[in-house]
Design a protein around this motif. Structure first.
Motif, PDB file in Angstrom:
ATOM      1  N   ASN A 412       0.893  -1.291  -0.182  1.00  0.00           N
ATOM      2  CA  ASN A 412      -0.142   0.033   0.005  1.00  0.00           C
ATOM      3  C   ASN A 412       0.712   1.576  -0.237  1.00  0.00           C
ATOM      4  N   TYR A 415       2.322   2.153  -3.949  1.00  0.00           N
ATOM      5  CA  TYR A 415       1.659   2.640  -4.464  1.00  0.00           C
ATOM      6  C   TYR A 415       1.651   3.917  -3.846  1.00  0.00           C
ATOM      7  N   ALA A 416       0.622   4.017  -2.790  1.00  0.00           N
ATOM      8  CA  ALA A 416       0.943   5.440  -2.317  1.00  0.00           C
ATOM      9  C   ALA A 416       2.094   6.465  -3.039  1.00  0.00           C
ATOM     10  N   GLN A 419       2.283   7.256  -6.518  1.00  0.00           N
ATOM     11  CA  GLN A 419       1.068   7.942  -7.166  1.00  0.00           C
ATOM     12  C   GLN A 419       1.524   9.904  -6.868  1.00  0.00           C
ATOM     13  N   ILE A 481      -1.265   2.106 -11.559  1.00  0.00           N
ATOM     14  CA  ILE A 481      -1.860   2.116 -10.027  1.00  0.00           C
ATOM     15  C   ILE A 481      -3.229   1.686  -9.733  1.00  0.00           C
ATOM     16  N   GLU A 484      -4.173  -1.701 -10.448  1.00  0.00           N
ATOM     17  CA  GLU A 484      -3.633  -2.672  -9.329  1.00  0.00           C
ATOM     18  C   GLU A 484      -3.795  -2.212  -8.183  1.00  0.00           C
ATOM     19  N   HIS A 485      -4.080  -1.615  -7.371  1.00  0.00           N
ATOM     20  CA  HIS A 485      -4.189  -0.803  -6.346  1.00  0.00           C
ATOM     21  C   HIS A 485      -5.218  -1.625  -6.107  1.00  0.00           C
ATOM     22  N   ARG A 486      -6.593  -1.309  -6.859  1.00  0.00           N
ATOM     23  CA  ARG A 486      -8.120  -1.990  -6.525  1.00  0.00           C
ATOM     24  C   ARG A 486      -7.469  -3.679  -6.078  1.00  0.00           C
ATOM     25  N   ARG A 489      -5.661  -4.644  -2.907  1.00  0.00           N
ATOM     26  CA  ARG A 489      -6.703  -3.888  -1.895  1.00  0.00           C
ATOM     27  C   ARG A 489      -7.517  -5.289  -1.644  1.00  0.00           C
ATOM     28  N   TYR A 530      -5.428 -10.169  -9.714  1.00  0.00           N
ATOM     29  CA  TYR A 530      -4.651 -10.213  -8.887  1.00  0.00           C
ATOM     30  C   TYR A 530      -3.617 -10.962  -9.147  1.00  0.00           C
ATOM     31  N   SER A 538       4.504  -7.149 -11.553  1.00  0.00           N
ATOM     32  CA  SER A 538       3.292  -5.639 -11.247  1.00  0.00           C
ATOM     33  C   SER A 538       3.630  -5.367 -13.860  1.00  0.00           C
TER      34      SER A 538
END
Length: 822
Positions: A412, A415-416, A419, A481, A484-486, A489, A530, A538
């Motif tokens: 997390n 990705y954060a 971004q 991002i 992939e982040h969704r 999660r 995923y 990735s």
């Protein structure tokens, strides 16, 4: 004051060093007039900066342990300290904390940066140990240009953004008449010139939000890491220039081979001149004149004074102001973008380290038991909810809640962070870089074919292509991002539930309740996507990861060789856009194959490779601008000084004779003949174009001191300070009156000596060298002694007030008791 009482100046501080600073044999002591800081080259090859009280402020350490300090000089306002090193490099360090701001080199060979796509930071190390030129002297000056009063008024208000109507209605003070007048009443040509200058220097970036600091998250990234690590330092780098078209901030970097680099605003290189191949010893300048003087020593031991004239009105004019400002801005923005890309790479690599380690260990165990791999087993578990014994043990004993939390936080955060880097750092910097580049390209197109700005617009167009390519890839990374982040999660939520079920025991009442409560909330399409496409490979990898051997394969020694490489020749905005279309049709584990770009086509969508391509184009543009600006520099005019062979050079400064019909500058050189230490030789040399040659012929003014002189320094246009010793071995500081104006030889006051401080003979302090610094209201005399292991800081401000009460040097003949301070 009693006859036997010896004069003494107030003692500000005294400092005893554990090691030698060697100030008596070199000029490696620099005094910061603005902040009362003393920079000293220590015996450990480091530079230590002390406060006037003797307490250390900060230290500058050289990563190359073999390099020694060759030159030190503070900027006029104390914001920067220039340090030269014995490997030919020099660095500009913050005067606040010693962080490296920028660096350069006076060697054009091995130290020259290679042309490569690699973004490896430059830490300032130099592996070339061969002998070569080194920096021998720095020269800072804050010049005031000779604009008219009306032009000064207009230029001084350029920082205030105004409309044309407001400009026309504004009144200003005419210093010639002392009255406020309208612009309409001023000469038409000056009015148009003022308006064009205001329009040309209009800075649209002032309305943009300030750039954010770049959090490195533990990345060791060279000087750019500290330059943009905090909001305060970032703001200082991108601070809007003030007082446009009024001042020229010039930096002279003199090398031992006789070359002189001229820089404006510390980083904008104007050009390089030569002083005849002689070794520069001293530099002198004055803010009110455009002439810089460099004292050099030729191979035969003869001294020469070289004069270099700076085109201040051109360098400080609107066009050069815009070019210098935007050139500096482009260099800073490129460093900001490069640091952002390094941080993106670091965050991407660091975020996947922990998950990769857990999965690698699990794959090894599954391979030994011949049960496939972790992805297959997780996919099976997601589809059937059937725990195999190996997977159950792995989830409960290895992953468990603690490691799942670390896994979740690492990915997390990855990705954060990426971004945020793109949204808050990269995209705003690219927008600002586009504005600066477009501004320069507009001037290049407008002045194309003239000598006013001889830079081809195509050079800046290539820069814009690199900027647009980076912007395309950055937008693509943002979209990836988000997807992939969704997916992650959804996977992390499902994995946490599987761990809870495994701990409760599959089929147990608690496990069944957990399944009934949580399973309906799972987003299986995202979860399976995923596991299938993203978990081990990735899509960000092809855009962020460094391509193998790309830096080596693209390395070249010259720009023509670099841009002739097949890969570099095919890079550009159109190719990047086509490559992004091809990549979107590939799976994450497929390599891009493109016939039109047979070698490393992945570089067309690689963020590091495109940043390296942009950096190469910026370097070409800056070199072209530097080449054009260097044509403004006039070859220095040299004057031989008929000084005796092996004469000791003590000090040099420049004074402005305002009493002359036209303000002229004169350098004054203080020397000591080799045969005696009881005389001083004072040379006065007029700077061209005011005159050529020594003012009083070849004969200097001979000043008799009556005592042995250890050191002497100018303390003003009318006097100098001498460190003397008498026959009894007693030491004192003497003020010696000089002729003023500089051409004046006669006068009863010339040569008048006044002892202002006597050192007690029983103090154990043996003076050796003088360093004078400070500002109006606080002038300081530093006296170094005991082989550089001790200093005494004396306050010179009481000197003018008590000069009438101080005794002459004739009183400097008493017994030892009379030498003691009261």
């Amino acid at each position: 004051m009693a006859r036997n009482a010896q004069p003494s100046l107030p003692l500000i501080s005294e400092k005893v060093f554990s090691g030698s600073t060697k100030p008596a044999s070199s000029d490696l002591v620099a005094y910061c007039d603005a902040h009362d800081l003393i920079a000293i080259a220590a015996e450990t090859h480091d530079v230590v900066v002390y406060r006037i009280t003797g307490h250390p402020a900060f230290a500058i350490k050289r990563r190359n342990g073999e390099a020694e300090v060759t030159a030190l000089e503070w900027k006029h306002d104390g914001s920067v300290l220039a340090v030269g090193w014995s490997d030919g490099t020099y660095g500009l360090y913050s005067g606040e904390n010693g962080r490296l701001l920028s660096q350069g080199s006076v060697r054009g060979g091995a130290r020259e940066r290679a042309w490569t796509l690699s973004l490896a930071p430059d830490y300032g190390d130099d592996e070339d140990e061969d002998a070569g030129p080194v920096v021998t002297r720095f020269g800072w000056e804050w010049h005031v240009t000779s604009l008219s009063s009306k032009s000064r008024h207009a230029a001084g208000n350029l920082d205030t953004q105004r409309s044309t109507e407001a400009w026309c209605e504004e009144k200003h003070l005419d210093v010639d008449t002392g009255e406020y007048v309208d612009h309409a009443t001023v000469d038409g040509r000056e009015t148009i010139a003022d308006l064009s200058a205001a329009v040309a220097t209009l800075d649209v970036t002032q309305v943009l939000p300030r750039l954010s600091a770049i959090p490195s998250h533990g990345l060791r990234s060279g000087p750019d890491g500290s330059k943009f690590g905090t909001q305060a330092t970032t703001d200082s780098v991108f601070a809007a220039p003030t007082k446009k078209s009024l001042h020229v901030d010039a930096l002279f970097v003199c090398s031992s081979e006789g070359s002189v680099q001229v820089l404006q605003d510390e980083t904008v290189r104007i050009g390089t001149a030569s002083v005849g191949g002689w070794k520069p010893l001293l530099h002198a300048s004055h803010e009110k004149t455009s002439c810089h003087s460099i004292l050099s020593l030729d191979e035969g031991g003869a001294l020469h004074a070289s004069f270099m004239e700076l085109p201040l009105d051109t360098l400080g004019g609107p066009l050069l102001d815009v070019i210098a400002t935007n050139t500096k801005r482009i260099q800073n923005l490129l460093a900001y973008i490069t640091q952002t890309v390094r941080c993106i790479q670091h965050d991407f690599t660091a975020g996947l380290q922990f998950p990769a380690r857990i999965m690698t260990n699990m794959n090894t165990e599954l391979a030994e038991k011949q049960e496939g791999d972790v992805i297959t087993n997780l996919y099976h578990l997601a589809m059937t909810s059937d725990f195999t014994p190996t997977m159950l043990e792995w989830l409960v004993d290895i992953v468990k809640e603690t490691n799942h939390k670390r896994w979740d936080q690492a990915v997390n955060a990855m990705y954060a962070n990426i971004q945020n880097h793109i949204f808050f750092n990269l995209m705003p910097a690219l927008n600002r870089l586009s504005i600066a580049t477009t501004t320069l390209r507009g001037h290049a197109r407008f002045h194309e074919g003239t000598s006013k700005f001889e830079v081809a617009p195509e050079v800046l167009t290539y820069m814009l292509e690199g900027i647009d390519s980076l912007r395309l890839v950055a937008h693509k990374i943002q979209l990836i991002i988000m997807t992939e982040h969704r997916q992650f999660r959804a996977f992390s939520k499902w994995l946490r539930v599987m761990i809870e079920i495994g701990v409760a025991g599959p089929g147990s009442k608690g496990a069944i309740e957990t399944e009934e409560r949580e399973v309906p909330n799972f987003d299986y399409p995202l979860l399976l996507a995923y596991l299938k496409d993203t978990m081990t490979c990735s899509l960000l990898t092809r855009y962020i990861a460094e391509l193998p051997d790309l830096g080596v394969l693209s390395s070249a020694s010259q720009d023509a060789e670099f841009f002739a490489l097949p890969l570099i020749a095919r890079m550009g905005y159109d190719r990047t856009r086509e490559a992004l279309g091809l990549v979107s049709e590939l799976k994450s584990d497929q390599e891009l194959v493109w016939k039109e770009v047979p070698h490393e086509p992945g570089a067309l969508v690689s963020l590091p490779a495109l940043t390296g391509y942009l950096a190469a184009n910026v370097r070409v543009a800056v070199d072209r601008i530097t080449g054009w600006q260097s044509k403004m520099l006039v070859a220095p005019a040299s004057v031989p000084i008929g000084a005796p062979p092996e004469a000791i050079v003590l000090d040099m400064h420049m004074v402005v004779d305002a009493d002359a019909l036209s303000t002229s500058s004169i350098i004054r050189l203080l020397m000591m003949p080799p045969e005696t230490r009881q005389q001083l030789l004072l040379y006065s040399i007029a700077c061209p174009p005011a005159g050529a040659g020594i003012s009083n012929g070849e004969q200097p003014i001979v000043l008799d001191t009556d005592h042995e002189v250890l050191d002497a320094k100018f303390s003003g246009p009318r006097d100098c300070l001498l460190l003397i010793r008498n026959e009894q071995g007693q030491y004192a500081v003497v003020s010696f009156a000089l002729p003023f104006p500089p051409q004046h030889v006669g006068g009863d006051d010339v040569g008048e000596r006044t002892m202002i401080h006597a050192f007690p003979v029983d103090s154990g302090f043996t003076p050796e060298k003088l360093v004078i610094g400070g500002r109006t209201g606080k002038t300081v005399c530093l006296v170094f002694g005991n082989e550089g292991r001790e200093w005494k800081a004396l306050d010179l401000e009481p000197m003018p007030d008590v000069s009438g009460d101080l005794v002459s040097t004739d009183d400097f003949r008493g017994d030892e008791d009379s030498m003691r301070m009261e």
